[in-house]
Every structure is written in structure tokens, then in C-alpha cells.
Scaffold this motif. Sequence first.
Motif, PDB file in Angstrom:
ATOM      1  N   UNK A  17       0.288   4.329  -2.592  1.00  0.00           N
ATOM      2  CA  UNK A  17       0.043   5.679  -2.081  1.00  0.00           C
ATOM      3  C   UNK A  17       1.105   6.653  -2.593  1.00  0.00           C
ATOM      4  N   UNK A  18       2.379   6.246  -2.540  1.00  0.00           N
ATOM      5  CA  UNK A  18       3.451   7.114  -2.996  1.00  0.00           C
ATOM      6  C   UNK A  18       3.326   7.464  -4.458  1.00  0.00           C
ATOM      7  N   UNK A  19       2.981   6.465  -5.272  1.00  0.00           N
ATOM      8  CA  UNK A  19       2.828   6.709  -6.706  1.00  0.00           C
ATOM      9  C   UNK A  19       1.692   7.692  -6.976  1.00  0.00           C
ATOM     10  N   UNK A  20       0.596   7.523  -6.277  1.00  0.00           N
ATOM     11  CA  UNK A  20      -0.549   8.410  -6.501  1.00  0.00           C
ATOM     12  C   UNK A  20      -0.227   9.840  -6.061  1.00  0.00           C
ATOM     13  N   UNK A  21       0.529   9.987  -4.999  1.00  0.00           N
ATOM     14  CA  UNK A  21       0.930  11.337  -4.571  1.00  0.00           C
ATOM     15  C   UNK A  21       1.903  11.959  -5.564  1.00  0.00           C
ATOM     16  N   UNK A  22       2.582  11.101  -6.353  1.00  0.00           N
ATOM     17  CA  UNK A  22       3.504  11.594  -7.378  1.00  0.00           C
ATOM     18  C   UNK A  22       2.807  11.849  -8.709  1.00  0.00           C
ATOM     19  N   UNK A  23       1.493  11.628  -8.767  1.00  0.00           N
ATOM     20  CA  UNK A  23       0.722  11.928  -9.967  1.00  0.00           C
ATOM     21  C   UNK A  23       0.353  10.753 -10.830  1.00  0.00           C
ATOM     22  N   UNK A  24       0.819   9.528 -10.461  1.00  0.00           N
ATOM     23  CA  UNK A  24       0.428   8.340 -11.206  1.00  0.00           C
ATOM     24  C   UNK A  24      -0.897   7.822 -10.654  1.00  0.00           C
ATOM     25  N   UNK A  25      -1.518   6.922 -11.368  1.00  0.00           N
ATOM     26  CA  UNK A  25      -2.628   6.163 -10.809  1.00  0.00           C
ATOM     27  C   UNK A  25      -2.046   4.945 -10.116  1.00  0.00           C
ATOM     28  N   UNK A  26      -2.782   4.413  -9.148  1.00  0.00           N
ATOM     29  CA  UNK A  26      -2.255   3.287  -8.393  1.00  0.00           C
ATOM     30  C   UNK A  26      -3.169   2.077  -8.454  1.00  0.00           C
ATOM     31  N   UNK A  27      -2.567   0.898  -8.518  1.00  0.00           N
ATOM     32  CA  UNK A  27      -3.310  -0.366  -8.483  1.00  0.00           C
ATOM     33  C   UNK A  27      -2.723  -1.225  -7.374  1.00  0.00           C
ATOM     34  N   UNK A  61      -7.396  -6.083   3.754  1.00  0.00           N
ATOM     35  CA  UNK A  61      -7.766  -4.678   3.936  1.00  0.00           C
ATOM     36  C   UNK A  61      -6.640  -3.744   3.522  1.00  0.00           C
ATOM     37  N   UNK A  62      -6.996  -2.692   2.792  1.00  0.00           N
ATOM     38  CA  UNK A  62      -6.078  -1.619   2.433  1.00  0.00           C
ATOM     39  C   UNK A  62      -6.159  -0.557   3.522  1.00  0.00           C
ATOM     40  N   UNK A  63      -5.026   0.014   3.956  1.00  0.00           N
ATOM     41  CA  UNK A  63      -5.049   0.994   5.058  1.00  0.00           C
ATOM     42  C   UNK A  63      -5.915   2.208   4.741  1.00  0.00           C
ATOM     43  N   UNK A  64      -6.783   2.565   5.661  1.00  0.00           N
ATOM     44  CA  UNK A  64      -7.652   3.728   5.473  1.00  0.00           C
ATOM     45  C   UNK A  64      -6.878   5.033   5.554  1.00  0.00           C
ATOM     46  N   UNK A  65      -5.712   5.007   6.179  1.00  0.00           N
ATOM     47  CA  UNK A  65      -4.924   6.228   6.350  1.00  0.00           C
ATOM     48  C   UNK A  65      -4.173   6.637   5.089  1.00  0.00           C
ATOM     49  N   UNK A  66      -4.152   5.779   4.074  1.00  0.00           N
ATOM     50  CA  UNK A  66      -3.453   6.086   2.826  1.00  0.00           C
ATOM     51  C   UNK A  66      -4.445   6.393   1.719  1.00  0.00           C
ATOM     52  N   UNK A  99       0.798  -1.225   0.000  1.00  0.00           N
ATOM     53  CA  UNK A  99       0.000   0.000   0.000  1.00  0.00           C
ATOM     54  C   UNK A  99       0.832   1.278   0.000  1.00  0.00           C
ATOM     55  N   UNK A 100       1.974   1.286   0.712  1.00  0.00           N
ATOM     56  CA  UNK A 100       2.805   2.502   0.738  1.00  0.00           C
ATOM     57  C   UNK A 100       3.309   2.853  -0.658  1.00  0.00           C
ATOM     58  N   UNK A 101       3.521   1.854  -1.504  1.00  0.00           N
ATOM     59  CA  UNK A 101       4.004   2.085  -2.863  1.00  0.00           C
ATOM     60  C   UNK A 101       2.892   2.662  -3.733  1.00  0.00           C
TER      61      UNK A 101
END
Length: 224
Positions: free
Chosen positions: A179-189, A197-202, A175-177
Motif C-alpha cells: 500500500x505504501x509503495x503504491x501511494x508513493x507512485x510505484x506499482x505493488x505486488x 486475504x488482503x486487507x480491504x482498507x488498503x 500489505x502495508x508495504x
Amino acid sequence: MRAVVLDVNETLSDFAPLRRRFEDAGAPGELMPLWFAGVLRDGFALTAAGGYAHFADLARDGLRDLLARTGDPPGDVDGAAEHILGGLARLEVHPDVPEGVHVLKEAGHRLVTMTNGDARLTEGLLERAGIRGQFDAVLGVSGPRRWKPAAEAYHYAVRSVDVRPGEALMAAVHPWDVDGAQRAGLRGAWLRRGSIRYPESMSQPARVAEDLADLARSLSGPAA
């Protein structure tokens, strides 16, 4: 979407055999996830502080410390650490990976790997699976000298295949990867690989799939 960026460690590669390597060294196999988490922690910390170290160096340091603190440490801690690290060059891909890669490539996506590990190990992993030729680039963070999830690592990957961040999808089991990609402007899968469960905090992933083959089929469908 023009490109798919793929994480490597645990996303493409199956780390399960490394547990046996720990056991060969006289340590519980259950230490493997703890060791790997520690390597990531130290890589993240160095990146946050403006530093950099290669995965292998952090992995070796972590193993020496962890093995020395086991209930019955091996007599040759350095030798035991090297035995475990040697297993990284013998890992195989998860069974779903070849199908997923072929479907993505046939659908016209540019494929690139971006790992916090050693890109040379990724080359070997893909060669053993017979899918190296499907990839446009095989990269690691030694290029930007910034560990994922730093934005520079993702931007380095998408530049290698001449696409903009918004034209690329990052697929990872971590999940951290995503989240990081999406914050960098990519879409994430996010690839579940058995997780629930995927973390709700990300930031929530744009896509969720059971594995790479499942993701590839969904991206190649009418709604992709």
C-alpha cells in the motif's frame, strides 16, 4: 516496468528460526511475531513524528521489554535479547527466492532491496543464498532515515537504480508495504506466502502472487 524493489524481512528472509531463539531464551516461540510487530509499530511511529531509530535499537528495546514481562523471565534479559538478535545474521531466504531472483534478472529487471532493517544483514542473507550478484543495489532506511511506508523510502530506492516510481514494482509480503509503495507512485505486488486475504482498507495490489518465483514467472510472460 524497469525495476523491481524487494522488501527483505519475511518477504525474502524466513523468520521461522527466530522462534527457536525465543525458546532458547526461555520464552514462547509464539512471541516472535508479536515482537516483530512491535518493532514495526515503533519504527512507523517515529517516522510519523519526524524521528528515526535503527531497526536493531528498536528490536533490542522491544525484546528487553517483552522478555521481562513473560511469565518466567530469563535471569539475564540483556543476554537473552542479544541471543535472539544474533539469529538475524543467520537467517536464510525462502526456497523460492533464488529462482525468482534469477528469472527477474534474466528478464532484464533492475533489482534492488529496500528494508526497514539493516542493509548489512541483507548483504549477508543474499551472499549465503548465492544471489548477491543479481542485485543492482542493497538498501535500507538508514539512507533516507524514513521507515517504509513513508514515500521517501521508496523514492530513495528507485533513484538508486535511476528509474521513476511509475517504472518500478514493489514486491512484499506485508500489505502495508504494498500500500505504501503504491501511494508513493510505484506499482505493488503482494506475495501471499500462505496468507488468504488482503486487507480491504488498503489500496489493492496491482499484482498478487503466491511467492517470488510465481511473481517472476508472471512478469516474464507474454502479458507482463
